[in-house]
Design a protein around this motif. Structure first.
Motif, PDB file in Angstrom:
ATOM      1  N   LYS A  53       0.946  -1.171   0.075  1.00 53.21           N
ATOM      2  CA  LYS A  53      -0.010  -0.009  -0.022  1.00 53.21           C
ATOM      3  C   LYS A  53       0.851   1.279  -0.068  1.00 53.21           C
ATOM      4  N   GLN A  54       0.091   2.360  -0.331  1.00 51.40           N
ATOM      5  CA  GLN A  54       1.022   3.606  -0.550  1.00 51.40           C
ATOM      6  C   GLN A  54       1.569   4.097   0.771  1.00 51.40           C
ATOM      7  N   TYR A  55       0.927   3.822   1.739  1.00 49.99           N
ATOM      8  CA  TYR A  55       1.486   4.554   3.097  1.00 49.99           C
ATOM      9  C   TYR A  55       2.986   3.870   3.534  1.00 49.99           C
ATOM     10  N   VAL A  56       3.061   2.646   2.876  1.00 52.13           N
ATOM     11  CA  VAL A  56       4.114   1.956   3.322  1.00 52.13           C
ATOM     12  C   VAL A  56       5.439   2.396   2.499  1.00 52.13           C
ATOM     13  N   LEU A  57       5.238   2.860   1.045  1.00 51.22           N
ATOM     14  CA  LEU A  57       6.024   3.356   0.396  1.00 51.22           C
ATOM     15  C   LEU A  57       6.471   4.675   0.697  1.00 51.22           C
ATOM     16  N   VAL A  58       5.374   5.387   1.199  1.00 48.17           N
ATOM     17  CA  VAL A  58       5.790   6.886   1.771  1.00 48.17           C
ATOM     18  C   VAL A  58       6.731   6.648   3.116  1.00 48.17           C
ATOM     19  N   ALA A  59       6.439   5.797   3.987  1.00 49.26           N
ATOM     20  CA  ALA A  59       7.160   5.552   5.092  1.00 49.26           C
ATOM     21  C   ALA A  59       8.432   5.245   4.803  1.00 49.26           C
ATOM     22  N   ARG A  60       8.752   4.394   3.800  1.00 46.11           N
ATOM     23  CA  ARG A  60      10.206   3.965   3.491  1.00 46.11           C
ATOM     24  C   ARG A  60      10.897   5.062   2.609  1.00 46.11           C
ATOM     25  N   ALA A  61      10.108   6.035   1.954  1.00 48.23           N
ATOM     26  CA  ALA A  61      10.636   7.297   1.270  1.00 48.23           C
ATOM     27  C   ALA A  61      11.178   8.148   2.259  1.00 48.23           C
ATOM     28  N   LYS A  62      10.737   8.135   3.431  1.00 50.25           N
ATOM     29  CA  LYS A  62      11.000   8.992   4.453  1.00 50.25           C
ATOM     30  C   LYS A  62      12.356   8.611   5.312  1.00 50.25           C
TER      31      LYS A  62
END
Length: 344
Positions: A235-244
């Protein structure tokens, strides 16, 4: 939330009434009722001077009428139906024709066996399957994932009673080893043993039936955990968390873990109650365990209607209540759930 709970409780009543009504109607058309069962047993065991029914001589219309009056079958069906609902409303489940005991008493006598199997199967399934499912999700496509998937699917494909026969032949004095006991939950001298020996004896008796009992649920919980975690990881929120710049472990345990466990946690109540009341007929028969599964089977075969209807009423009521508890757990696990809007 209170209004939602009240609405759900109001919906439970017609559901419960529908289940009982349908079962009661079906029972009226099933051939070979309890009176026929009693007369058939009298004919097979009759002939002696001391026999109560002296098959062939005493099985006349008068005695059949007396039996019907004794068991309440002399009343019209609608009268018996109303009496049943009245008794169930007071949690009076009736008296068994076959065992001549209150249905409540029978359930309490059989429950320890089913609890011993189901409760430990529940704990083993979740304590092993959930960590295994998480490990498989993190290592998706690896040799570990493929090998463990093959193993759990092989276990799922083997029926519990077939595995039971195999284990008995192999380990319970069949044709090879005499390692595990075959009958009951404890040894005959269990009460005389010291506590450490009692515990050891109890689990020694449980080893084989518990292995058969847990094999199917083990695969289901493992694969459900794996697939749920994989879905959340994409899901998108996991990709955002990793991008941070968050680490894999922090993303997994702080973000993914809570959301992925929602289906498992909300299924806990149903699985836990099933552990108490979900006896397996074949496994209990194989290992000579007198539990709820065997009681249900005997009650249906012998037309012991009070046990059939009483246990059905109790289990349906518990099932409906557990479904409501499962819905409530959604709020505990995920506070974003709002039942007020869902109920509209």
């Amino acid at each position: 939330m209170l209004s939602y709970i009240l609405k759900r409780i109001a919906l439970m009543l017609p559901t419960l009434l529908g289940v009982l009504t349908l079962t009661f109607v079906v029972i009226q058309f099933v051939p070979g009722g309890p009176i026929d069962q009693i007369m058939a047993e009298a004919r097979m065991g009759g002939g002696g001077e001391g026999n109560a029914y002296k098959a062939g001589r005493d099985s006349d219309a008068k005695q059949i009428a007396e039996l019907k009056k004794l068991y309440g079958f002399d009343k019209p069906a609608h009268v018996r139906y109303v009496e049943m609902l009245s008794n169930f409303a007071q949690f009076n489940l009736g008296r068994s024709f076959l065992h001549n005991k209150d249905v409540w008493q029978l359930i309490k006598e059989k429950l320890p066996v089913s609890m011993s199997l189901g409760l430990w199967a529940f704990l083993i399934s979740y304590l092993i399957s959930v960590p295994l499912g998480i490990a498989k999700a993190v290592r998706e496509g690896s040799r570990f994932d493929v090998a463990t998937t093959l193993l759990v699917l092989m276990g799922f494909a083997i029926p519990g009673f077939v595995l039971g026969v195999f284990l008995i032949v192999l380990f319970a004095g069949g044709s090879f080893f005499d390692v595990f006991p075959l009958r009951g939950l404890t040894s005959d001298n269990w009460a005389d043993l010291p506590w450490p020996a009692r515990v050891r004896d109890y689990f020694w008796h449980l080893a084989l039936p518990l292995t058969c009992y847990v094999i199917e649920s083990f695969a289901i919980v493992t694969l459900l955990t794996k697939n749920t975690f994989i879905e959340e990881m994409r899901k998108q929120y996991v990709l955002v968390a990793r991008a941070k710049g968050l680490s894999q472990q922090r993303v997994l345990w702080k973000h993914i873990f809570r959301n992925a466990l929602i289906p498992l946690v909300t299924g806990f109540p149903a699985a836990f109650v099933l552990a108490f009341f979900g006896g397996s007929i074949l496994i209990e028969t194989l290992f000579s365990l007198d539990g709820l599964g065997l009681l249900s089977y005997e009650s249906i075969v012998r037309r012991d209607y009070p046990v059939v209807l009483g246990t059905l009423y109790l289990f349906t009521l518990i099932g409906l209540a557990i479904k409501l508890v499962s819905d409530m757990l959604y709020v505990v696990v995920d506070p974003r759930v709002q039942f007020g809007s869902a109920a509209k």
